[in-house]
Design a protein around this motif. Structure first.
Motif, short mmCIF file in Angstrom:
data_model
loop_
_atom_site.label_atom_id
_atom_site.label_comp_id
_atom_site.label_asym_id
_atom_site.label_seq_id
_atom_site.Cartn_x
_atom_site.Cartn_y
_atom_site.Cartn_z
N THR A 41 25.44 39.16 36.23
CA THR A 41 26.37 38.63 35.23
C THR A 41 27.09 39.78 34.55
N TYR A 42 28.36 39.55 34.27
CA TYR A 42 29.18 40.45 33.45
C TYR A 42 29.60 39.65 32.24
N GLY A 43 28.90 39.80 31.12
CA GLY A 43 29.20 38.96 29.97
C GLY A 43 29.00 37.51 30.35
N ALA A 44 30.07 36.73 30.25
CA ALA A 44 29.98 35.31 30.57
C ALA A 44 30.23 35.03 32.06
N VAL A 45 30.67 36.06 32.79
CA VAL A 45 31.02 35.86 34.21
C VAL A 45 29.78 35.99 35.08
N GLU A 46 29.52 34.96 35.88
CA GLU A 46 28.44 35.05 36.86
C GLU A 46 29.03 35.49 38.19
N ALA A 47 29.02 36.80 38.39
CA ALA A 47 29.60 37.35 39.63
C ALA A 47 28.77 36.93 40.84
N LEU A 48 27.44 36.90 40.66
CA LEU A 48 26.55 36.36 41.69
C LEU A 48 25.57 35.42 41.02
N ASP A 97 36.83 33.71 48.86
CA ASP A 97 38.10 33.93 48.18
C ASP A 97 37.96 35.09 47.19
N ASN A 98 39.08 35.53 46.63
CA ASN A 98 39.02 36.56 45.60
C ASN A 98 38.12 36.12 44.47
N GLY A 99 37.26 37.03 44.02
CA GLY A 99 36.36 36.72 42.92
C GLY A 99 35.10 35.98 43.34
N ALA A 100 34.90 35.82 44.65
CA ALA A 100 33.73 35.08 45.14
C ALA A 100 32.42 35.84 44.90
N GLY A 101 32.53 37.16 44.77
CA GLY A 101 31.32 37.97 44.55
C GLY A 101 30.97 38.88 45.72
N LYS A 102 31.88 38.99 46.69
CA LYS A 102 31.61 39.79 47.90
C LYS A 102 31.34 41.25 47.56
N SER A 103 32.24 41.84 46.77
CA SER A 103 32.08 43.27 46.45
C SER A 103 30.84 43.51 45.60
N THR A 104 30.57 42.58 44.70
CA THR A 104 29.37 42.71 43.86
C THR A 104 28.12 42.70 44.72
N LEU A 105 28.07 41.79 45.67
CA LEU A 105 26.92 41.71 46.57
C LEU A 105 26.78 43.01 47.36
N1 LIG Z 1 32.67 45.53 36.62
C1 LIG Z 1 32.99 44.26 36.33
N2 LIG Z 1 33.15 43.86 35.06
C2 LIG Z 1 33.45 42.58 34.76
N3 LIG Z 1 33.62 41.60 35.68
C3 LIG Z 1 33.48 41.95 36.97
C4 LIG Z 1 33.15 43.28 37.37
N4 LIG Z 1 33.07 43.32 38.72
C5 LIG Z 1 33.32 42.07 39.15
N5 LIG Z 1 33.57 41.24 38.11
C6 LIG Z 1 33.86 39.80 38.19
O1 LIG Z 1 32.89 39.22 39.03
C7 LIG Z 1 33.48 38.25 39.90
C8 LIG Z 1 33.22 38.63 41.34
O2 LIG Z 1 33.95 39.80 41.65
P1 LIG Z 1 33.89 40.54 43.06
O3 LIG Z 1 32.49 40.75 43.43
O4 LIG Z 1 34.75 41.74 42.96
O5 LIG Z 1 34.55 39.45 44.02
P2 LIG Z 1 35.26 39.63 45.46
O6 LIG Z 1 34.93 40.97 45.98
O7 LIG Z 1 34.71 38.51 46.26
O8 LIG Z 1 36.73 39.44 45.21
C9 LIG Z 1 34.95 38.19 39.51
O9 LIG Z 1 35.13 37.16 38.60
C10 LIG Z 1 35.19 39.54 38.89
O10 LIG Z 1 36.24 39.47 37.96
#
Ligand SMILES: Nc1ncnc2c1ncn2[C@@H]1O[C@H](COP(=O)(O)OP(=O)(O)O)[C@@H](O)[C@H]1O
Ligand SMILES: [Mg+2]
Length: 251
Positions: A13-20, A38-46
């Motif tokens: 989680t990033y604040g209120a955002v559940e990235a995964l 899609d964009n924002g799905a959480g791929k990069s976070t994973l």
């Molecule tokens: N460092 C960060 N700080 C705040 N929010 C983030 C951060 N990294 C990712 N997010 C949020 O987490 C969600 C997933 O992001 P991300 O993993 O980059 O998705 P993807 O790679 O699938 O486009 C998005 O809503 C993104 O805005």
């Protein structure tokens, strides 16, 4: 088929955002697993969590049967997980062989205590061996990376992962900046890595690439893992539809 990496109930989680949000999936040995969404799905976070670049809020990684807690990418690399990011992180003015051994140079001790020098002969020779393992022949490992094409640069980045004895290579959009011919070369590289017994996680927006090179495809949406498909069951159109709709049963 045996499991190499088990991702278990991962949350970030990033604040209120559940990235995964409670993501569980597996990567088998010597398989290419696509990760789509899609964009924002959480791929990069994973990807960053698996590569040790960020820590999860909750959940675990079990690599080769052992639960891991990585303290940075170095830890992941030492365990056998290498990430290749879009920018490749190459020192383009440096020779090919020095890029392959960047951060893991082979040294020879000298007569001066505490002093060593680079074993360039061995590094050059092993660089050639890594390249031929993935089916690449480059004229001269002394050439600077700046003289290489995009696909050849990917090969250098892959050889660096081999140098670290990586068993899992994570690639983020490896074909995004490439022309058609270079792209098919990089897809061949991925296949050859797998033939070498290495597992690959391929994050990509390109449905044709994903369908042509993966064995299975995990689909993420809004931080959730909505399902994993067997690649032979889908084509690029259907996959695209699934990614856009977020429904695995989408026709
Ligand atoms: N460092 C960060 N700080 C705040 N929010 C983030 C951060 N990294 C990712 N997010 C949020 O987490 C969600 C997933 O992001 P991300 O993993 O980059 O998705 P993807 O790679 O699938 O486009 C998005 O809503 C993104 O805005
Ligand atoms: Mg991303």
């Amino acid at each position: 088929m045996s499991v190499l990496l088990q991702v278990h109930q991962l949350c970030k989680t990033y604040g209120a955002v559940e990235a995964l949000d409670n993501v569980s999936l597996e990567v088998n040995e010597a398989e290419v697993l696509g990760v789509c969404g899609d964009n924002g799905a959480g791929k990069s976070t994973l990807m960053r969590i698996i590569a040790g670049a960020i820590e999860p809020t909750a959940g675990t990684l079990i690599f080769d049967g052992v639960e891991c807690r990585f303290n940075g990418p170095r830890d992941a690399l030492a365990s056998g997980i290498a990430a290749i990011y879009q920018d490749l992180a190459l020192a383009v003015d440096q020779p090919i062989y020095q890029n392959i051994f960047l951060g893991s140079e082979i040294l020879i001790p000298t007569f001066v205590p505490g002093m060593s020098r680079l074993d360039k002969t061995t590094m050059r020779q092993q660089s050639g061996e890594f390249l031929s393992r993935i089916g690449i022949s480059l004229p001269n490992v002394d050439s600077p990376v700046s003289q290489l094409s995009g696909g050849q640069r990917q090969a250098v980045a892959i050889c660096r992962a081999l140098r670290w004895h990586a068993r899992l290579v994570i690639m983020d959009e490896p074909t995004a900046a490439l022309g058609i011919r270079e792209k098919s070369r990089v897809l061949d590289l991925i296949r050859r890595l797998r033939d070498n017994g290495i597992s690959i996680v391929l994050v990509s927006h390109n449905m044709d690439d994903v369908v042509s090179v993966t064995d299975r495809i995990a689909v993420l949406r809004g931080g959730k893992h909505i399902g994993t498909l067997t690649t032979t069951d889908v084509d690029a159109d259907r996959l695209s539809h699934i990614v856009m709709s977020g429904r695995v049963d989408a026709a």
